[in-house]
Scaffold this motif. Sequence first.
Motif, PDB file in Angstrom:
ATOM      1  N   THR A   1      -4.873  -5.256  -1.893  1.00 50.60           N
ATOM      2  CA  THR A   1      -4.639  -5.247  -0.573  1.00 50.60           C
ATOM      3  C   THR A   1      -3.144  -5.053  -0.661  1.00 50.60           C
ATOM      4  OG1 THR A   1      -6.325  -6.694  -0.071  1.00 50.60           O
ATOM      5  CG2 THR A   1      -4.525  -6.537   1.623  1.00 50.60           C
ATOM      6  N   ALA A   2      -2.349  -5.782  -1.615  1.00 42.97           N
ATOM      7  CA  ALA A   2      -0.741  -5.390  -1.603  1.00 42.97           C
ATOM      8  C   ALA A   2      -0.658  -4.073  -2.034  1.00 42.97           C
ATOM      9  CB  ALA A   2      -0.485  -6.529  -2.706  1.00 42.97           C
ATOM     10  N   GLY A   3      -1.379  -3.599  -2.832  1.00 39.94           N
ATOM     11  CA  GLY A   3      -1.104  -1.942  -3.270  1.00 39.94           C
ATOM     12  C   GLY A   3      -1.511  -1.188  -2.234  1.00 39.94           C
ATOM     13  N   ALA A   4      -2.427  -1.412  -1.289  1.00 38.29           N
ATOM     14  CA  ALA A   4      -2.743  -0.758  -0.237  1.00 38.29           C
ATOM     15  C   ALA A   4      -1.699  -0.584   0.729  1.00 38.29           C
ATOM     16  CB  ALA A   4      -4.157  -1.083   0.400  1.00 38.29           C
TER      17      ALA A   4
ATOM     18  N   THR B   1       0.136   2.657   2.007  1.00 34.05           N
ATOM     19  CA  THR B   1       0.325   3.205   3.462  1.00 34.05           C
ATOM     20  C   THR B   1       1.809   3.347   3.586  1.00 34.05           C
ATOM     21  OG1 THR B   1      -1.757   1.754   3.598  1.00 34.05           O
ATOM     22  CG2 THR B   1      -0.484   2.770   5.756  1.00 34.05           C
ATOM     23  N   ALA B   2       2.698   2.255   3.464  1.00 31.31           N
ATOM     24  CA  ALA B   2       4.318   2.225   3.780  1.00 31.31           C
ATOM     25  C   ALA B   2       4.629   3.671   3.244  1.00 31.31           C
ATOM     26  CB  ALA B   2       4.867   0.921   3.219  1.00 31.31           C
ATOM     27  N   TRP B   3       4.618   3.867   1.700  1.00 39.00           N
ATOM     28  CA  TRP B   3       4.905   4.810   1.120  1.00 39.00           C
ATOM     29  C   TRP B   3       4.525   6.447   1.845  1.00 39.00           C
ATOM     30  CZ3 TRP B   3       8.301   6.214  -2.506  1.00 39.00           C
ATOM     31  CH2 TRP B   3       8.120   7.341  -3.240  1.00 39.00           C
ATOM     32  N   ARG B   4       3.305   6.511   2.198  1.00 42.47           N
ATOM     33  CA  ARG B   4       3.033   7.534   2.812  1.00 42.47           C
ATOM     34  C   ARG B   4       3.482   7.660   4.447  1.00 42.47           C
ATOM     35  NH1 ARG B   4      -3.039   9.528   1.030  1.00 42.47           N
ATOM     36  NH2 ARG B   4      -2.749   9.394  -1.213  1.00 42.47           N
TER      37      ARG B   4
ATOM     38  N   HIS C   1      -9.383  -0.732   5.228  1.00 43.20           N
ATOM     39  CA  HIS C   1      -8.907  -0.227   6.322  1.00 43.20           C
ATOM     40  C   HIS C   1      -7.499   0.302   6.294  1.00 43.20           C
ATOM     41  CE1 HIS C   1     -12.254  -1.502   9.393  1.00 43.20           C
ATOM     42  NE2 HIS C   1     -12.166  -2.641   8.596  1.00 43.20           N
ATOM     43  N   LEU C   2      -6.634  -0.160   5.598  1.00 39.66           N
ATOM     44  CA  LEU C   2      -5.263   0.192   5.287  1.00 39.66           C
ATOM     45  C   LEU C   2      -5.428   1.698   4.578  1.00 39.66           C
ATOM     46  CD1 LEU C   2      -3.736  -2.757   3.752  1.00 39.66           C
ATOM     47  CD2 LEU C   2      -3.312  -1.604   5.936  1.00 39.66           C
ATOM     48  N   PHE C   3      -6.386   1.950   3.488  1.00 37.54           N
ATOM     49  CA  PHE C   3      -6.523   3.194   2.905  1.00 37.54           C
ATOM     50  C   PHE C   3      -7.084   4.324   4.098  1.00 37.54           C
ATOM     51  CE2 PHE C   3      -6.763   1.681  -1.625  1.00 37.54           C
ATOM     52  CZ  PHE C   3      -5.717   2.307  -1.977  1.00 37.54           C
ATOM     53  N   PHE C   4      -8.091   3.728   4.707  1.00 37.67           N
ATOM     54  CA  PHE C   4      -8.441   4.834   5.891  1.00 37.67           C
ATOM     55  C   PHE C   4      -7.264   5.377   6.684  1.00 37.67           C
ATOM     56  CE2 PHE C   4     -10.219   5.289  10.213  1.00 37.67           C
ATOM     57  CZ  PHE C   4     -11.069   6.244   9.821  1.00 37.67           C
TER      58      PHE C   4
ATOM     59  N   GLU D   1       1.033  -0.643  15.047  1.00 38.61           N
ATOM     60  CA  GLU D   1      -0.645  -0.311  15.502  1.00 38.61           C
ATOM     61  C   GLU D   1      -1.494  -0.072  14.438  1.00 38.61           C
ATOM     62  OE1 GLU D   1      -2.876   3.257  17.865  1.00 38.61           O
ATOM     63  OE2 GLU D   1      -0.682   3.468  17.524  1.00 38.61           O
ATOM     64  N   VAL D   2      -1.172   0.215  13.399  1.00 40.01           N
ATOM     65  CA  VAL D   2      -1.853   0.384  12.210  1.00 40.01           C
ATOM     66  C   VAL D   2      -2.350  -1.253  11.647  1.00 40.01           C
ATOM     67  CG1 VAL D   2      -2.190   1.063   9.553  1.00 40.01           C
ATOM     68  CG2 VAL D   2      -1.563   2.616  11.502  1.00 40.01           C
TER      69      VAL D   2
END
Length: 436
Positions: A255-258, A262-265, A75-78, A271-272
């Motif tokens: 999950t930690a990497g995702a 997501t934060a880096w991007r 879901h984080l990658f999405f 909300e996310v």
Amino acid sequence: MIFATPETGLIGLLLLFAMLLFGVPIGVSLGLVGIGGLVVALGAEAALVKAGVVVVETLTRYELGTLPLFMLMAHLFFSANASRDLFDAAAKMIGHRRGGLAYASIGGCAGFGSINGSSLATAATIGLVALPEMRQRGYSDALATGTVAAGGTLGQMLPPSGALIVYGIIAEQSIGKLFTATLIPGISQMLFYCFVVWLLVRWRPSIAPVGERASWAERGRALLRIADMLLLLAVVLGGIVLGWFSPSEASSIGTAGALLITAWRGRLNREVLFRAFSETLRTSGLIFLVIIGAIIFSVFISVTGLTDAVGNAVTAMDMGTIPTLLVVAGLLLLLGSVLDGLALMLLTTPILLPIVQNVGMSPIWFGIFVTRAMEIGFVHPPLGMNLYVIQGVAKDVPLNRIFRGVLPFLASDLIHLLLLILFPAMALWLPSIFGQ
């Protein structure tokens, strides 16, 4: 105990099948039939005690945390636009070739499937990205929809696969071994799909026009956008295969990497996070209900002796390994045409796993085999859930055209399943090499 007979197990199996056909949720069906059957076979007190023990033992299993963590990673990658970036990178690299966007769709499905682990989600997400591109550039509707529908099935055949995690829990098998075992079947399935596209575009070049060639600078930028995700996937999957960490630890790292990616991007916000957590909890809760119901149902089937009776009947026929596996495959494909994929796995595993073991095949191989058969059910009419998902994305394409487009890929699926029967080393070689 006079009702703990194979006949009682058969009646329970038929009742479960009827409930599924009438649309009763699979977790509810498995739990109700399992508890009701145990009451008939053992008595009310013993049945409730047994069901309670199953619930507690299941919910306290360490490996059960693997599933929601991998789902949260997906879901984080999405949210980080993983699906669009993966398809765009594949399209930039090979989109200029005849059928290149179809190859890119398969590659995008493989990449997103290895993140997401869900066939339906993979087909829907890549479909939203790839179908408009292919149709805009003159690809035939049959080829475009058939490619994405079939490519979506890679979601469960490439780790981390939700289906293999569920199978590993209910069959009490190593999830790490299952993830390692599915690599060769998953990659070869992807290559089979690419070969089908290659044949189709050479037979009828008009269905896939040649596109424009992207510059090397554009290709480099597209690859750079997915480098962080590919690196994380390599660490997670490579760590499992090489035994550096367990699947549960790998899911935590993923999950930690995702979260970091997501934060880096710049996509991580309240909300996310709320959407990712809520979707993960909702889906995990449903799957946990299914797992608990499946284990209770398996206990009921075991108590009645149905598995032993069926196994003895098959052994008495003395058909040999290959004919027995072909019969099992036929049964799985028949049921897969009318049952949901997860329902197929949970319904048949307690019955068919002992039979497969009796003819000398390992539970690890059967996990890959039943997942592969389950995936064929996603593109097998009349149920074919991926086909209806694609129609939901491309609403103006008739369903019969989507059926027609997926038929060549379905034929390759059947050949691939036959090869898995004839050459079990496709699933068993890597686990033996890495000592999983």
